[in-house]
Enzyme design. Sequence first.
Site, PDB file in Angstrom:
ATOM      1  N   CYS A   1       0.733  -0.581  -0.048  1.00 11.44           N
ATOM      2  CA  CYS A   1      -0.042  -0.372  -0.207  1.00 11.44           C
ATOM      3  C   CYS A   1       0.653   1.228  -0.331  1.00 11.44           C
ATOM      4  CB  CYS A   1      -0.860  -0.205   1.002  1.00 11.44           C
ATOM      5  SG  CYS A   1      -2.288  -1.442   1.117  1.00 11.44           S
TER       6      CYS A   1
ATOM      7  N   HIS B   1      -8.818   1.412  -4.311  1.00 13.93           N
ATOM      8  CA  HIS B   1     -10.366   1.073  -3.909  1.00 13.93           C
ATOM      9  C   HIS B   1     -11.672   1.386  -3.521  1.00 13.93           C
ATOM     10  CE1 HIS B   1      -7.633  -1.113  -0.639  1.00 13.93           C
ATOM     11  NE2 HIS B   1      -7.389   0.584  -0.989  1.00 13.93           N
TER      12      HIS B   1
ATOM     13  N   HIS C   1     -13.553   9.541  -7.193  1.00 13.92           N
ATOM     14  CA  HIS C   1     -11.716   9.399  -9.019  1.00 13.92           C
ATOM     15  C   HIS C   1     -10.980  10.817  -8.199  1.00 13.92           C
ATOM     16  CE1 HIS C   1     -14.714   7.024 -10.736  1.00 13.92           C
ATOM     17  NE2 HIS C   1     -14.327   7.363 -10.869  1.00 13.92           N
TER      18      HIS C   1
ATOM     19  N   GLU D   1     -12.868  -0.819   2.868  1.00 16.03           N
ATOM     20  CA  GLU D   1     -12.181  -0.677   1.609  1.00 16.03           C
ATOM     21  C   GLU D   1     -12.325  -1.823   1.318  1.00 16.03           C
ATOM     22  OE1 GLU D   1      -8.241   1.200   3.078  1.00 16.03           O
ATOM     23  OE2 GLU D   1      -7.257  -1.332   2.473  1.00 16.03           O
TER      24      GLU D   1
END
Length: 149
Positions: A25, A31, A75, A136
């Site tokens: 990560c 996600h 986004h 998530e």
Amino acid sequence: MSNIRITKQFNFETGHALYGYDGKCRNVHGHSYKLSVTVIGKPITDTSHVKLGMVIDFGDLKKIVKEEIVDKFDHATVFNKNTPHVDLAKELTERGHNVILAEYQPTSENMVIDFAKKIKSRLPDNIALFSLKLQETDTSFAEWYASDN
């Protein structure tokens, strides 16, 4: 009149990277987040009120969460502004990308704390934020409860 909890769910796509993290990560990735927002209050009993029987109109709750969370984070890519990721953020912004520079490491835990502050500030006085659940992945989520804070 009894207190009733009302929950509305939201979906949004967000990218992030965890600066300094020792796993995958640390790389920029994204996600499909699912956010469940639960508020608590007493249903309206005034028979002349257009929203008789409601704790809060689902549409009103949707407006708050969309304006404070979904419309901003959907986004977008979130970086901790207190790290060298700020340089990457600047580059992406210059190329027309939607970037959020947060005051925190953009983990689900910190994001749900941030979301709670934003939503609480917009709720009517007679409605309280009860809990948030930020999912998530299908198997991983963070939860915030007013009773714990």
